[in-house]
Design a protein around this motif. Sequence first.
Motif, PDB file in Angstrom:
ATOM      1  N   UNK A 541      28.030   1.292 -36.486  1.00 51.82           N
ATOM      2  CA  UNK A 541      27.893   2.212 -37.617  1.00 51.82           C
ATOM      3  C   UNK A 541      27.166   3.488 -37.190  1.00 51.82           C
ATOM      4  N   UNK A 542      26.080   3.326 -36.472  1.00 52.74           N
ATOM      5  CA  UNK A 542      25.328   4.466 -35.946  1.00 52.74           C
ATOM      6  C   UNK A 542      25.206   4.255 -34.433  1.00 52.74           C
ATOM      7  N   UNK A 543      26.150   4.740 -33.650  1.00 57.15           N
ATOM      8  CA  UNK A 543      26.140   4.496 -32.203  1.00 57.15           C
ATOM      9  C   UNK A 543      25.009   5.251 -31.505  1.00 57.15           C
ATOM     10  N   UNK A 544      24.668   4.854 -30.289  1.00 60.97           N
ATOM     11  CA  UNK A 544      23.537   5.462 -29.590  1.00 60.97           C
ATOM     12  C   UNK A 544      23.690   6.953 -29.345  1.00 60.97           C
ATOM     13  N   UNK A 580      25.793   9.645 -22.732  1.00 56.65           N
ATOM     14  CA  UNK A 580      24.550  10.317 -23.109  1.00 56.65           C
ATOM     15  C   UNK A 580      24.264  11.504 -22.186  1.00 56.65           C
ATOM     16  N   UNK A 581      24.530  11.347 -20.911  1.00 58.71           N
ATOM     17  CA  UNK A 581      24.309  12.450 -19.980  1.00 58.71           C
ATOM     18  C   UNK A 581      25.227  13.633 -20.306  1.00 58.71           C
ATOM     19  N   UNK A 582      26.454  13.336 -20.674  1.00 58.20           N
ATOM     20  CA  UNK A 582      27.389  14.406 -21.047  1.00 58.20           C
ATOM     21  C   UNK A 582      26.921  15.152 -22.285  1.00 58.20           C
ATOM     22  N   UNK A 583      26.406  14.393 -23.249  1.00 58.77           N
ATOM     23  CA  UNK A 583      25.903  15.019 -24.475  1.00 58.77           C
ATOM     24  C   UNK A 583      24.770  15.979 -24.148  1.00 58.77           C
TER      25      UNK A 583
END
Length: 609
Positions: A541-544, A580-583
């Motif tokens: 629902x709320x991914x990392x 996460x690194x891409x974000x």
Amino acid sequence: MHLSKKQRMSNIEYSQVGFMTNQIRGKLYKLSSLNNAFLFIIIQIATYDDKKMITSLENLSNDLLYEIFDYLDGGEIYKAFSNLNRCFQTLITSPSLLLNIDLRLQSENLSHYRSTCIVTPNRHRITSLSFSHGSLYQSGLAFCNIDALFIRLESLILDNIKSQQLLPLLARLISLPRLFSLSIYYSDHRSEITNIYQASFNLPVLTHYKLQCSSLESSIPLLTTGKHKFSSIRYLVVGHCCSLDDLIAIVSCTPQLSRLTCHEVNRSRTDIAKHVYNTIMSLTKIFITRCYAEFNEMETFLTKIASQVKVLHWNCFRDVTYLDATRWERIISKNLLHLNLFKFQFSINIDENPNSTGSHENRIDFNSLFWTKRIRDFRIYLDIDSLQKNIIVVSVNSFRKVRDSILSNQNESIRCSPIDQLDVLNITSGVLHESFFSRVGIMLNEIQITCLNIMRRNILVETLVNLVKCLPNLRVLIILSLLLKDLKYSNLKKTTNFHLASTQNQITKINLKDINSLNELEILLDLCPHIEYLEVNSNNTVPPETIVRFILIEKAKSISNLSLICLQIPLENVDIVNKLKNILEIEQSFYNVTIKQNSDKIYLRLNSL
């Protein structure tokens, strides 16, 4: 229901029958009666000779069958095996087979049959017998028939018995040479309890005694030791309300007492400090379910009568001086030198005026070296709407190594002392008045709670805000899940309560176990602006990646102290670190972020640019 011999035989099942030792051994796995029609017996037998199999129940040794029958009611044994065949008929009528008979909860016809056809002719073989007031009249067997012919009777249970039946019976039980255990569930005039105790204490070989009474009255006519001889009882259950001086009078008649269990102890009617008592040297275990007596009185009881106690379980109410850890330390170190297990619980009714419970000075200070060496589990918990009462419970369980809890920080543990932790077990789903939280704050003022652990799901945001506001020393907040309902967060944020809670709290660590929307996270970050560590269990629902983008991009300016984020992720989410690194490369962030993964946890170390 009448069963033929063939049907009864087919209802006896046994399995896993083999040989593993020369001497047959049996283990009973399951015994049950279904619809009072048949019995299932599952046995495992073993010897070294695995070439042989037992295919008939008659081939089992008598010793093994006796052991199996020992688990069964004597009436059921007769029902299943009587007239089945010559072998079993001889077995169940043998003097070597001892019977346990329970006539409670039987139909009138069955109770009468078993009393006249099983109990009466087998009095010399009965080791355990249970009666109730109803079965007494249904069976036609009067208590006066329990006489010296019950030469092997060791245990007797009398349920829902009237005094006019009970007292004559107790007088006749003196003739029984092996009556070691007596349990009485009494439902008649409380004025006879003293006479019941006196008559029971006259039984010559009694070692286990229980008297349970449903009366809510708190006093009984005082028992005096001078009217009867001392009892041989070693295990005593006082299953009714009594004052402390009544309890002392009872145990003073049992100099061999080893274990004492009491349902409820109330304040003494006399000044027990003025009396001289003999220490019961054998009394090593005490269990008190509800204690309303004052601490001064109970200290006299412990130090003068029960100083040899090794196990002490104690549930106390009303007198807050029970929470004086220094006093407990003095009592234990000077008087209770043999104590090795101490379970203590004190309950405070929040709905009562907190000022009426006594002084609040010098209590709940279990942080001294004496306690930290001994406490295995210390707990303070809030239980709202517990049996229609709102209570705070202080629970001490020692003497074992102290435990710590609860947040993980990469390879290190962020420790939260259980002595400063408040667990919220249950809390109403409705909105509570602010005065309620004010009372909670007053009662917990001296404890200086630093960790709030909310173990109930879907706590209202308004309730969370009020709890944080009344606990100004908080450093750690653990939440199972939040409930937003129809909350208009912009309106809540403008309230005085939210402003006071957010500006006065010192929370630096948050653990959100279950997140359903980013709004929950936004509320927590606004409520706790000093946050340094955040742990969240992410989900589909709320991914990392959504959580990271929200925190580091949208909320970065308002949480400048945040230095470490821990995200619990599903194990199958193997590419999350790269995502996460891409974000962080694409989005403009106020932090230089180091990302590491350890099993199902992702750690983001934040360094300001």
